[in-house]
Motif scaffolding. Structure first.
Motif, PDB file in Angstrom:
ATOM      1  N   ARG A   1       0.834  -1.214   0.000  1.00 46.64           N
ATOM      2  CA  ARG A   1       0.000   0.000   0.000  1.00 46.64           C
ATOM      3  C   ARG A   1       0.869   1.264   0.000  1.00 46.64           C
ATOM      4  NH1 ARG A   1      -2.743  -3.363   3.591  1.00 46.64           N
ATOM      5  NH2 ARG A   1      -4.696  -4.129   2.708  1.00 46.64           N
TER       6      ARG A   1
ATOM      7  N   VAL B   1      -3.511  -5.276  -3.748  1.00 40.68           N
ATOM      8  CA  VAL B   1      -4.010  -4.931  -2.419  1.00 40.68           C
ATOM      9  C   VAL B   1      -5.509  -4.606  -2.403  1.00 40.68           C
ATOM     10  CG1 VAL B   1      -1.791  -4.167  -1.513  1.00 40.68           C
ATOM     11  CG2 VAL B   1      -3.307  -2.503  -2.612  1.00 40.68           C
TER      12      VAL B   1
ATOM     13  N   GLU C   1      -9.452  -4.896  -2.242  1.00 45.63           N
ATOM     14  CA  GLU C   1     -10.318  -5.780  -1.446  1.00 45.63           C
ATOM     15  C   GLU C   1     -11.650  -5.955  -2.092  1.00 45.63           C
ATOM     16  OE1 GLU C   1     -10.351  -4.630   2.661  1.00 45.63           O
ATOM     17  OE2 GLU C   1      -8.225  -4.187   2.588  1.00 45.63           O
TER      18      GLU C   1
END
Length: 144
Positions: A92, A142, A144
């Motif tokens: 991130r 990353v 979701e």
């Protein structure tokens, strides 16, 4: 000198990012280790090439590139990590840093265009395309 200042700003940010990615490469652990360890190595090796290209471009333009760690840290917007960072947080952080780096590349492209510096513009455009693709890939990892 406006273009050189922009290239040096890019150089400072890229150099801090380079070391940050190496730090992450060395210190990643956990279930994502195999996914990100090798990717971080790919990224810092590419960063080293790009940093060299930017610094040499500054020399080609007749100026001296910023070249000390002290200067890099003082002038960069990208910051070093502190403490332990979880693997996904490392990724991130790289995504956010790539956004910063992309903005510096775009600024330098704009200035190269304004000054009619085709060589610098083409070098940076190639760098931009690669960095945008890497940003997308890490962002997808990353998501979701």
């Amino acid at each position: 000198t406006e273009l050189v200042d922009s290239l040096n700003a890019l150089l400072c940010n890229y150099s801090v990012l380079y070391q940050k990615i190496r730090n992450f490469h060395w210190n990643v652990k956990g279930p994502e280790f195999f996914d990100v360890h090798e990717k971080f190595e790919e990224e810092y090796l590419l960063a080293a090439e790009n940093i060299d290209d930017v610094a040499e471009r500054v020399r080609i333009l007749g100026f001296t590139p910023v070249s000390t760690l002290k200067e890099y840290l003082a002038q960069a917007e990208i910051e070093e990590p502190s403490g332990e960072v979880a693997a996904m947080d490392m990724v991130r952080a790289i995504v956010a840093d790539y956004e910063t780096l992309i903005s510096f590349i775009v600024d330098a492209i704009d200035l190269a265009s304004e000054h009619g510096d085709v060589g610098t513009k083409e070098m940076l455009q190639a760098m931009l395309l690669t960095k945008e693709e890497k940003h997308w890939m890490f962002s997808a990892f990353v998501a979701e």
